[in-house]
Scaffold this motif. Structure first.
Motif, PDB file in Angstrom:
ATOM      1  N   ILE A   1       0.835  -1.206   0.000  1.00  0.00           N
ATOM      2  CA  ILE A   1       0.000   0.000   0.000  1.00  0.00           C
ATOM      3  C   ILE A   1       0.873   1.260   0.000  1.00  0.00           C
ATOM      4  N   GLY A   2       1.932   1.248   0.793  1.00  0.00           N
ATOM      5  CA  GLY A   2       2.822   2.407   0.835  1.00  0.00           C
ATOM      6  C   GLY A   2       3.498   2.670  -0.494  1.00  0.00           C
ATOM      7  N   ILE A   3       4.068   1.615  -1.076  1.00  0.00           N
ATOM      8  CA  ILE A   3       4.753   1.763  -2.366  1.00  0.00           C
ATOM      9  C   ILE A   3       3.771   2.169  -3.455  1.00  0.00           C
ATOM     10  N   ALA A   4       2.606   1.516  -3.493  1.00  0.00           N
ATOM     11  CA  ALA A   4       1.606   1.830  -4.516  1.00  0.00           C
ATOM     12  C   ALA A   4       1.138   3.272  -4.394  1.00  0.00           C
TER      13      ALA A   4
ATOM     14  N   LEU B   1      12.804   5.042  -6.841  1.00  0.00           N
ATOM     15  CA  LEU B   1      13.000   5.430  -5.447  1.00  0.00           C
ATOM     16  C   LEU B   1      12.038   4.670  -4.530  1.00  0.00           C
ATOM     17  N   ALA B   2      10.797   4.470  -5.005  1.00  0.00           N
ATOM     18  CA  ALA B   2       9.814   3.756  -4.195  1.00  0.00           C
ATOM     19  C   ALA B   2      10.256   2.318  -3.946  1.00  0.00           C
ATOM     20  N   VAL B   3      10.763   1.651  -5.004  1.00  0.00           N
ATOM     21  CA  VAL B   3      11.239   0.275  -4.840  1.00  0.00           C
ATOM     22  C   VAL B   3      12.435   0.243  -3.889  1.00  0.00           C
ATOM     23  N   LEU B   4      13.361   1.170  -4.071  1.00  0.00           N
ATOM     24  CA  LEU B   4      14.539   1.220  -3.206  1.00  0.00           C
ATOM     25  C   LEU B   4      14.141   1.456  -1.751  1.00  0.00           C
ATOM     26  N   VAL B   5      13.202   2.381  -1.543  1.00  0.00           N
ATOM     27  CA  VAL B   5      12.746   2.669  -0.185  1.00  0.00           C
ATOM     28  C   VAL B   5      12.053   1.457   0.415  1.00  0.00           C
ATOM     29  N   GLY B   6      11.276   0.746  -0.421  1.00  0.00           N
ATOM     30  CA  GLY B   6      10.606  -0.449   0.071  1.00  0.00           C
ATOM     31  C   GLY B   6      11.584  -1.489   0.586  1.00  0.00           C
ATOM     32  N   VAL B   7      12.671  -1.685  -0.162  1.00  0.00           N
ATOM     33  CA  VAL B   7      13.704  -2.639   0.273  1.00  0.00           C
ATOM     34  C   VAL B   7      14.396  -2.128   1.537  1.00  0.00           C
ATOM     35  N   LEU B   8      14.711  -0.825   1.541  1.00  0.00           N
ATOM     36  CA  LEU B   8      15.369  -0.252   2.720  1.00  0.00           C
ATOM     37  C   LEU B   8      14.476  -0.315   3.953  1.00  0.00           C
ATOM     38  N   VAL B   9      13.162  -0.196   3.736  1.00  0.00           N
ATOM     39  CA  VAL B   9      12.227  -0.313   4.847  1.00  0.00           C
ATOM     40  C   VAL B   9      12.385  -1.672   5.510  1.00  0.00           C
ATOM     41  N   GLY B  10      12.505  -2.721   4.676  1.00  0.00           N
ATOM     42  CA  GLY B  10      12.709  -4.054   5.230  1.00  0.00           C
ATOM     43  C   GLY B  10      14.016  -4.165   5.989  1.00  0.00           C
ATOM     44  N   VAL B  11      15.077  -3.579   5.430  1.00  0.00           N
ATOM     45  CA  VAL B  11      16.392  -3.644   6.068  1.00  0.00           C
ATOM     46  C   VAL B  11      16.377  -2.921   7.409  1.00  0.00           C
TER      47      VAL B  11
ATOM     48  N   ALA C   1       3.033   9.970  -7.608  1.00  0.00           N
ATOM     49  CA  ALA C   1       4.146  10.459  -8.428  1.00  0.00           C
ATOM     50  C   ALA C   1       3.808  10.361  -9.911  1.00  0.00           C
ATOM     51  N   THR C   2       3.199   9.239 -10.312  1.00  0.00           N
ATOM     52  CA  THR C   2       2.839   9.046 -11.715  1.00  0.00           C
ATOM     53  C   THR C   2       1.766  10.036 -12.151  1.00  0.00           C
ATOM     54  N   PHE C   3       0.761  10.208 -11.303  1.00  0.00           N
ATOM     55  CA  PHE C   3      -0.304  11.153 -11.650  1.00  0.00           C
ATOM     56  C   PHE C   3       0.239  12.575 -11.730  1.00  0.00           C
ATOM     57  N   GLY C   4       1.124  12.934 -10.788  1.00  0.00           N
ATOM     58  CA  GLY C   4       1.728  14.264 -10.834  1.00  0.00           C
ATOM     59  C   GLY C   4       2.548  14.480 -12.093  1.00  0.00           C
ATOM     60  N   ALA C   5       3.328  13.460 -12.470  1.00  0.00           N
ATOM     61  CA  ALA C   5       4.138  13.561 -13.691  1.00  0.00           C
ATOM     62  C   ALA C   5       3.251  13.662 -14.922  1.00  0.00           C
TER      63      ALA C   5
ATOM     64  N   ILE D   1       3.170  12.582   1.953  1.00  0.00           N
ATOM     65  CA  ILE D   1       2.096  12.060   2.792  1.00  0.00           C
ATOM     66  C   ILE D   1       1.969  10.550   2.600  1.00  0.00           C
ATOM     67  N   ALA D   2       2.125  10.100   1.338  1.00  0.00           N
ATOM     68  CA  ALA D   2       2.016   8.668   1.056  1.00  0.00           C
ATOM     69  C   ALA D   2       3.129   7.880   1.751  1.00  0.00           C
ATOM     70  N   VAL D   3       4.255   8.534   2.013  1.00  0.00           N
ATOM     71  CA  VAL D   3       5.369   7.848   2.680  1.00  0.00           C
ATOM     72  C   VAL D   3       4.965   7.387   4.090  1.00  0.00           C
ATOM     73  N   ILE D   4       3.939   8.059   4.663  1.00  0.00           N
ATOM     74  CA  ILE D   4       3.460   7.640   5.979  1.00  0.00           C
ATOM     75  C   ILE D   4       3.024   6.180   5.948  1.00  0.00           C
ATOM     76  N   ALA D   5       2.422   5.770   4.825  1.00  0.00           N
ATOM     77  CA  ALA D   5       2.008   4.375   4.689  1.00  0.00           C
ATOM     78  C   ALA D   5       3.215   3.446   4.721  1.00  0.00           C
ATOM     79  N   LEU D   6       4.339   3.921   4.175  1.00  0.00           N
ATOM     80  CA  LEU D   6       5.564   3.114   4.225  1.00  0.00           C
ATOM     81  C   LEU D   6       6.066   2.979   5.666  1.00  0.00           C
ATOM     82  N   VAL D   7       5.919   4.041   6.438  1.00  0.00           N
ATOM     83  CA  VAL D   7       6.324   3.970   7.847  1.00  0.00           C
ATOM     84  C   VAL D   7       5.487   2.925   8.581  1.00  0.00           C
TER      85      VAL D   7
END
Length: 411
Positions: free
Chosen positions: A30-33, A379-389, A39-43, A292-298
């Protein structure tokens, strides 16, 4: 410990708790999505708007007043560019045309017995209607009782479409004008690129005789029509030079510099300038919403940390056996860290396509073109992996510190 063996043990542990692992991964997904979607919609919105601005009148130089402060917006709309200024601008080297624009107070239009309200009409010159934007008919003539409409006005103002040859009645503040529709356009030359968003009905009338805003011209020593905005159409090869010449004229010789209210700066802007400003605004909004979406990653990281701490407790005896047969603290820490990283990686690689699909659906709903945001997606994929680490560091460290003797006694 062999990395392949560590991977096998970690994967087996994840599979043995399918529901718990799925719920944990879901938080990361959910966080990554969310990040990828925003980001995609903004771009996509940025590409649509900025691309449209950049492509509209690349050789246009927009001359207008810019308020020093936000509350000075109304002052910047005052008519300060006189007919004297128009003649002087038209005489600058590299200038092909000068197109003024003003607002005519109008509150309603009538056709075939039906009356609808409007927000006003636009006064300009015949040169504003070009073959490139003309859909049907021709441009109006100065001094004639004629009007040109955009497609929104022709197709949506009344139940039946307005077409070339139709008669309409426009009511102003103090006057009523009977006009003949002589043209339908997709837009007009000289329009500010940031003013074309949305299919708003537009009625274009000749400044002569319908535009009545007049001021005392310092340069001509006479009362003349004055406009709040002017567009200078330059030779495409000389746009930069024309922009510099216009800026010099505005600051040194123009009537506008004397007529401009205090706090209003005279500027000459190109489509590229507007595109850059709009791009900066959209990027700032995208960063804010994506943040704000990064909160879901937290939240996802907390989920991973929680499941790993539970896993350490559940597998205390297993850790003791591993250490008893020779596993080092580093091996135990590597095993639990790898397990947490796998959860984060799975969430990231599932969240990426989901975010792209939702982002694509959002662009279809908003009717804008889809634009991929590679930086944010990576960046989202990288952050997702780092979140696990990161989420697995403390549980892995705690597992490595388990005393093997106490662990073997653990029930």
């Amino acid at each position: 410990m062999d990395p392949r063996e560590s991977f096998t043990i970690a994967a087996r542990s994840i599979r043995s708790h399918k529901l718990r692992s799925t719920l944990t991964v879901l938080g990361v997904v959910i966080g990554i999505a969310s990040v990828v979607t925003f980001a995609t919609f903004g771009a996509s919105v940025e590409s649509e708007i900025v691309g449209g601005i950049a492509d509209s009148g690349a050789n246009n130089v927009y001359v207008l007043g810019q308020p020093a402060e936000e509350e000075g917006f109304e002052q910047a709309l005052q008519p300060i560019f006189t007919e004297y200024d128009l003649r002087q601008l038209a005489g600058l080297p590299g200038v092909e045309a000068v197109i003024p624009r003003g607002s005519i107070p109008a509150n309603s239009v009538t056709h075939g017995g039906d009356t609808v309200s409007i927000q006003g009409a636009t006064a300009t010159t015949p040169a504003a209607v070009t073959n490139e934007t003309l859909v049907a008919g021709r441009s109006f003539r100065s001094g004639a009782n004629e009007t040109v409409l955009n497609r929104a006005a022709a197709e949506t103002t009344f139940e039946g479409n307005l077409s070339v040859g139709d008669e309409i009645t426009v009511r102003g503040s103090d006057e009523t004008w009977n006009l003949t529709v002589v043209g339908v356009v997709n837009g007009t030359a000289g329009e500010l690129p940031i003013g074309n968003f949305g299919p708003q009905p537009q009625f274009y009338l000749p400044a002569d005789p319908y535009y009545q805003a007049v001021v005392e011209s310092p340069g001509a020593n006479a009362r003349q029509r004055a406009y709040p905005q002017v567009t200078v159409v330059a030779d495409p090869a000389e746009t930069l030079a024309v922009t510099e010449s216009v800026e010099t004229y505005l600051q040194e010789q123009s009537d506008a510099r004397q007529l401009a209210p205090q706090g209003v700066e005279l500027v000459a802007r190109t489509s590229g300038d507007f595109a850059e400003q709009i791009s900066d605004v959209i990027e700032q909004i995208t960063r804010f919403v994506t943040g704000i979406a990064v909160i879901a990653l937290v939240v996802g990281a907390i989920g991973i940390a929680n499941i790993m701490l539970v896993s350490v407790t559940e597998r205390t005896r297993e850790i003791g056996i591993m250490k008893a047969v020779g596993a080092r603290n580093r091996d135990v820490m590597e095993l639990f860290l790898l397990e947490a990283t796998l959860l984060g990686a799975v969430g990231a690689f599932l969240g990426l396509p989901l975010g792209l699909v939702v982002g694509w659906a959002a662009t279809r709903y908003a009717e804008v073109g889809f634009a991929f945001a590679p930086f944010w997606s990576a960046l989202a994929v990288l952050v997702g992996v780092l979140v696990g680490v990161v989420a697995g560091l403390y549980p892995a460290w705690r597992a490595a510190r388990v005393d093997p003797i106490d662990a073997l006694r653990y029930e």
